[in-house]
Design a protein around this motif. Sequence first.
Motif, short mmCIF file in Angstrom:
data_model
loop_
_atom_site.label_atom_id
_atom_site.label_comp_id
_atom_site.label_asym_id
_atom_site.label_seq_id
_atom_site.Cartn_x
_atom_site.Cartn_y
_atom_site.Cartn_z
N GLY A 191 3.55 -1.73 -13.02
CA GLY A 191 4.30 -0.74 -12.69
C GLY A 191 3.77 0.29 -11.73
O GLY A 191 4.55 0.88 -10.88
N LEU A 192 2.70 0.47 -11.85
CA LEU A 192 1.89 1.37 -11.03
C LEU A 192 1.18 0.69 -9.69
O LEU A 192 1.57 1.20 -8.47
CB LEU A 192 0.54 2.05 -11.55
CG LEU A 192 -0.52 2.91 -10.67
CD1 LEU A 192 0.20 3.84 -10.16
CD2 LEU A 192 -1.51 3.23 -11.62
N TRP A 193 0.78 -0.61 -9.79
CA TRP A 193 0.25 -1.16 -8.52
C TRP A 193 1.26 -2.03 -7.86
O TRP A 193 1.25 -2.60 -6.92
CB TRP A 193 -1.13 -1.78 -8.78
CG TRP A 193 -1.93 -1.12 -9.79
CD1 TRP A 193 -2.30 -1.19 -10.71
CD2 TRP A 193 -2.49 0.27 -9.34
NE1 TRP A 193 -3.11 -0.38 -11.60
CE2 TRP A 193 -3.29 0.56 -10.40
CE3 TRP A 193 -2.63 0.90 -8.04
CZ2 TRP A 193 -4.20 1.72 -10.33
CZ3 TRP A 193 -3.40 2.23 -8.10
CH2 TRP A 193 -3.98 2.52 -9.13
N GLY A 194 2.23 -2.55 -8.35
CA GLY A 194 3.40 -3.62 -7.98
C GLY A 194 2.80 -4.85 -8.35
O GLY A 194 3.33 -5.49 -9.21
N ALA A 195 1.76 -5.34 -7.77
CA ALA A 195 0.92 -6.50 -8.17
C ALA A 195 -0.41 -6.37 -7.79
O ALA A 195 -0.83 -6.05 -6.65
CB ALA A 195 1.86 -7.77 -8.01
N VAL A 196 -1.23 -6.90 -8.59
CA VAL A 196 -2.85 -7.25 -8.55
C VAL A 196 -3.43 -8.38 -8.63
O VAL A 196 -2.76 -9.09 -9.57
CB VAL A 196 -3.56 -6.04 -9.22
CG1 VAL A 196 -3.14 -4.62 -8.57
CG2 VAL A 196 -3.42 -5.98 -10.50
N ALA A 234 1.00 -1.29 -0.01
CA ALA A 234 -0.07 -0.08 0.14
C ALA A 234 0.92 1.38 -0.02
O ALA A 234 0.88 2.25 -0.96
CB ALA A 234 -0.80 0.07 1.13
N GLU A 235 1.89 1.25 0.84
CA GLU A 235 2.77 2.51 0.91
C GLU A 235 3.51 2.82 -0.36
O GLU A 235 3.42 3.93 -0.74
CB GLU A 235 3.74 2.52 1.90
CG GLU A 235 4.51 3.67 2.30
CD GLU A 235 5.35 3.47 3.51
OE1 GLU A 235 6.42 4.32 3.56
OE2 GLU A 235 5.23 2.81 4.27
N ALA A 236 3.94 1.89 -1.16
CA ALA A 236 4.57 1.84 -2.27
C ALA A 236 3.81 2.31 -3.43
O ALA A 236 4.03 3.26 -4.30
CB ALA A 236 5.32 0.77 -2.68
N ARG A 237 2.73 1.79 -3.54
CA ARG A 237 1.46 2.23 -4.41
C ARG A 237 1.36 3.52 -4.27
O ARG A 237 1.00 4.37 -5.14
CB ARG A 237 0.10 1.12 -4.02
CG ARG A 237 0.28 -0.09 -4.50
CD ARG A 237 -0.76 -1.12 -4.16
NE ARG A 237 -0.87 -2.46 -4.63
CZ ARG A 237 -1.42 -3.29 -4.00
NH1 ARG A 237 -1.92 -3.45 -2.82
NH2 ARG A 237 -1.36 -4.66 -4.83
N ALA A 238 1.21 4.14 -3.15
CA ALA A 238 0.76 5.49 -2.73
C ALA A 238 1.71 6.30 -3.35
O ALA A 238 1.21 7.38 -4.00
CB ALA A 238 0.41 5.58 -1.24
N ALA A 239 2.92 5.88 -3.12
CA ALA A 239 4.10 7.06 -3.64
C ALA A 239 4.02 7.16 -5.06
O ALA A 239 4.13 7.83 -5.72
CB ALA A 239 5.34 6.31 -3.05
N VAL A 240 4.16 5.84 -5.80
CA VAL A 240 3.96 6.03 -7.28
C VAL A 240 2.49 6.47 -7.97
O VAL A 240 2.73 7.26 -8.90
CB VAL A 240 3.95 4.45 -7.86
CG1 VAL A 240 4.03 4.35 -9.31
CG2 VAL A 240 5.14 3.60 -7.26
N LEU A 241 1.39 6.34 -7.29
CA LEU A 241 0.26 7.01 -7.71
C LEU A 241 0.39 8.36 -7.63
O LEU A 241 0.06 9.05 -8.29
CB LEU A 241 -0.93 6.51 -7.02
CG LEU A 241 -2.21 6.88 -7.27
CD1 LEU A 241 -2.55 6.62 -8.66
CD2 LEU A 241 -3.23 6.54 -6.36
N ASP A 242 0.84 8.95 -6.53
CA ASP A 242 1.12 10.26 -6.10
C ASP A 242 1.99 10.92 -7.24
O ASP A 242 1.64 12.02 -7.71
CB ASP A 242 1.55 10.56 -4.81
CG ASP A 242 0.59 10.20 -3.75
OD1 ASP A 242 -0.64 10.10 -3.94
OD2 ASP A 242 1.24 10.41 -2.51
#
Length: 268
Positions: A114-119, A31-39
């Motif tokens: 690249g955005l979500w890491g993995a889903v 979650a934290e890494a996803r938020a950083a990329v999304l931002d």
Amino acid sequence: MLVLLPPSEGKAASGRGAPLKPESLSLPGLAEARAAVLDELVELCAADEEKARTVLGLSEGLRGEIAKNARLRTAGTRPAGEIYTGVLYDALDLATLSPAARRRAAASLLVFSGLWGAVRMGDRIPSYRCSMGVRLPGLGALGAFWRTPMASVLPEAAGRGLVLDLRSAAYAAAWKPKGELAARTTTVRVLQARTDPVTGVEKRSVVSHFNKATKGRLVRDLLTTGVRPKDPAELVEALRDLGYVVEATAPAKAGRTWALDVVVTEIH
């Protein structure tokens, strides 16, 4: 069994569902890494269209993808299994699987991003454009950025079973199984075999369409039959029973994965 897939470059349009709820996505450890990329991605695409096009490596014809990225927080969402399209996903054809096979897909398929890491296939996400090869100004190369969070999350997701790695090289850079987990991981390469009409010698090569389509068919066949190989050796036998021509190489030393070549002459 955990199956690792690459995403598709092109994606279906965002749906009419509720906007993204990051907390609802699988693998909450990302979650934290996803938020950083999304931002950073949203800020980049909203602030400077030309810079965003350069960073994302988009052609002039794909300029519209930048505006789509800028609206990621408010865009509608669809299950990831509907967002990803292209040759592999056409061959997988999730929508036509039986209910039992779809449940297997939901539990075992993991798409790297690249955005979500993995889903997982049921995770609701908007359509986006951000490959693992992108280097964002603030975070750097995404393949390298994701290695640390992936290293703490993926071993737990893999559990004690087989890992079937069908990712392309760019996405494989984000996580590499190690130790005991590597020994039960199988990477797959698809080779097209052709016989030279003059010499009669068989030649083999990696062809993108054959590679993607065969990987999609292979996963579909495993989901449809419900076969659950416990280790790479059982996977080889299962694929041969399904009619695939398979050549496997066991790891030469500890910490390496199995390598599996699927040899095809045509795609049906």
